[in-house]
Motif scaffolding. Structure first.
Motif, short mmCIF file in Angstrom:
data_model
loop_
_atom_site.label_atom_id
_atom_site.label_comp_id
_atom_site.label_asym_id
_atom_site.label_seq_id
_atom_site.Cartn_x
_atom_site.Cartn_y
_atom_site.Cartn_z
N ASN A 8 9.93 -4.87 -3.80
CA ASN A 8 9.39 -3.63 -3.91
C ASN A 8 7.91 -3.73 -3.91
O ASN A 8 7.14 -2.63 -3.75
CB ASN A 8 9.87 -2.70 -4.80
CG ASN A 8 11.42 -1.93 -4.41
OD1 ASN A 8 11.55 -1.93 -2.87
ND2 ASN A 8 12.17 -1.70 -5.37
N LYS A 9 7.29 -5.05 -3.98
CA LYS A 9 6.08 -5.18 -3.93
C LYS A 9 5.35 -5.09 -2.89
O LYS A 9 6.11 -5.70 -1.71
CB LYS A 9 5.57 -6.20 -4.98
CG LYS A 9 6.04 -6.35 -6.33
CD LYS A 9 5.51 -7.46 -7.32
CE LYS A 9 5.67 -6.87 -8.58
NZ LYS A 9 4.74 -5.74 -9.16
N LYS A 10 4.06 -4.74 -2.63
CA LYS A 10 3.49 -4.58 -1.27
C LYS A 10 3.29 -6.15 -0.67
O LYS A 10 2.96 -7.03 -1.43
CB LYS A 10 2.06 -3.94 -1.31
CG LYS A 10 1.37 -3.97 -0.14
CD LYS A 10 0.04 -3.08 -0.30
CE LYS A 10 0.06 -1.53 -0.06
NZ LYS A 10 -0.96 -0.88 -0.15
N GLY A 11 3.79 -6.16 0.62
CA GLY A 11 3.52 -7.56 1.37
C GLY A 11 4.41 -8.58 1.14
O GLY A 11 4.30 -9.72 1.60
N LEU A 20 -3.52 -6.95 2.96
CA LEU A 20 -2.36 -6.57 2.00
C LEU A 20 -2.74 -5.31 1.78
O LEU A 20 -1.74 -4.55 1.78
CB LEU A 20 -2.43 -7.56 0.80
CG LEU A 20 -1.42 -7.13 -0.50
CD1 LEU A 20 0.05 -7.51 0.24
CD2 LEU A 20 -1.48 -8.15 -1.37
N LYS A 21 -4.01 -4.77 1.55
CA LYS A 21 -4.19 -3.32 1.04
C LYS A 21 -3.92 -2.41 2.20
O LYS A 21 -3.59 -1.28 2.08
CB LYS A 21 -5.60 -3.19 0.64
CG LYS A 21 -6.07 -3.81 -0.59
CD LYS A 21 -7.32 -3.71 -0.82
CE LYS A 21 -7.57 -4.56 -2.22
NZ LYS A 21 -9.24 -4.35 -2.67
N LEU A 78 -1.31 -2.59 4.40
CA LEU A 78 0.20 -2.54 4.49
C LEU A 78 0.59 -1.43 3.79
O LEU A 78 0.25 -0.78 3.21
CB LEU A 78 1.01 -3.60 3.93
CG LEU A 78 0.58 -5.14 4.49
CD1 LEU A 78 1.22 -6.32 3.81
CD2 LEU A 78 0.90 -4.94 6.00
#
Length: 122
Positions: free
Chosen positions: A12-15, A119-120, A122
């Protein structure tokens, strides 16, 4: 925490993606291709629930001194990685999540500015 809870939390974490780059038993969670958590599915099946997580070197040592169920990373760089042995007790879900977050943050901090920007977005 059981393996599905940990897997869900990691994904569930970004990227983040999951992969089996080493063999069919080692589940690896990556952020834009950089490892931040590893789980041996074979060891989980054998009753030895464990997860490898990255940590700042000083913090890694502090954790090992404070928790008997946290030791130097199994098959990893001992300076930067710890293995959390979850069946040995002493590690509550909040601490486990906090250490997953720390590992994730460590990997993101080590990325290039371009990767961090990607990453930001996404």
């Amino acid at each position: 925490m059981d393996i599905e809870q940990i897997r869900s939390y990691c994904l569930n974490k970004k990227g983040v993606t999951e992969d089996f780059p080493f063999d069919e038993h080692t589940l690896v969670f990556k952020i834009l291709g950089k490892m931040y958590a590893l789980i041996s599915l074979k060891k989980w099946e054998e009753g030895e629930a464990a997860i490898n997580l990255k940590a700042k070197p000083e913090y890694a040592l502090e954790l090992r001194e404070s928790y008997p169920s946290i030791r130097a990373g199994y098959h990893m760089n001992k300076k930067h990685w710890n293995t959390l042995y979850l069946n040995e007790g002493g590690l509550n879900p909040e601490l486990i999540k906090s250490l997953i977050d720390h590992s994730y943050d460590m990997v993101v901090q080590g990325m290039t500015k371009k990767m961090q920007t990607n990453l930001k977005s996404l």
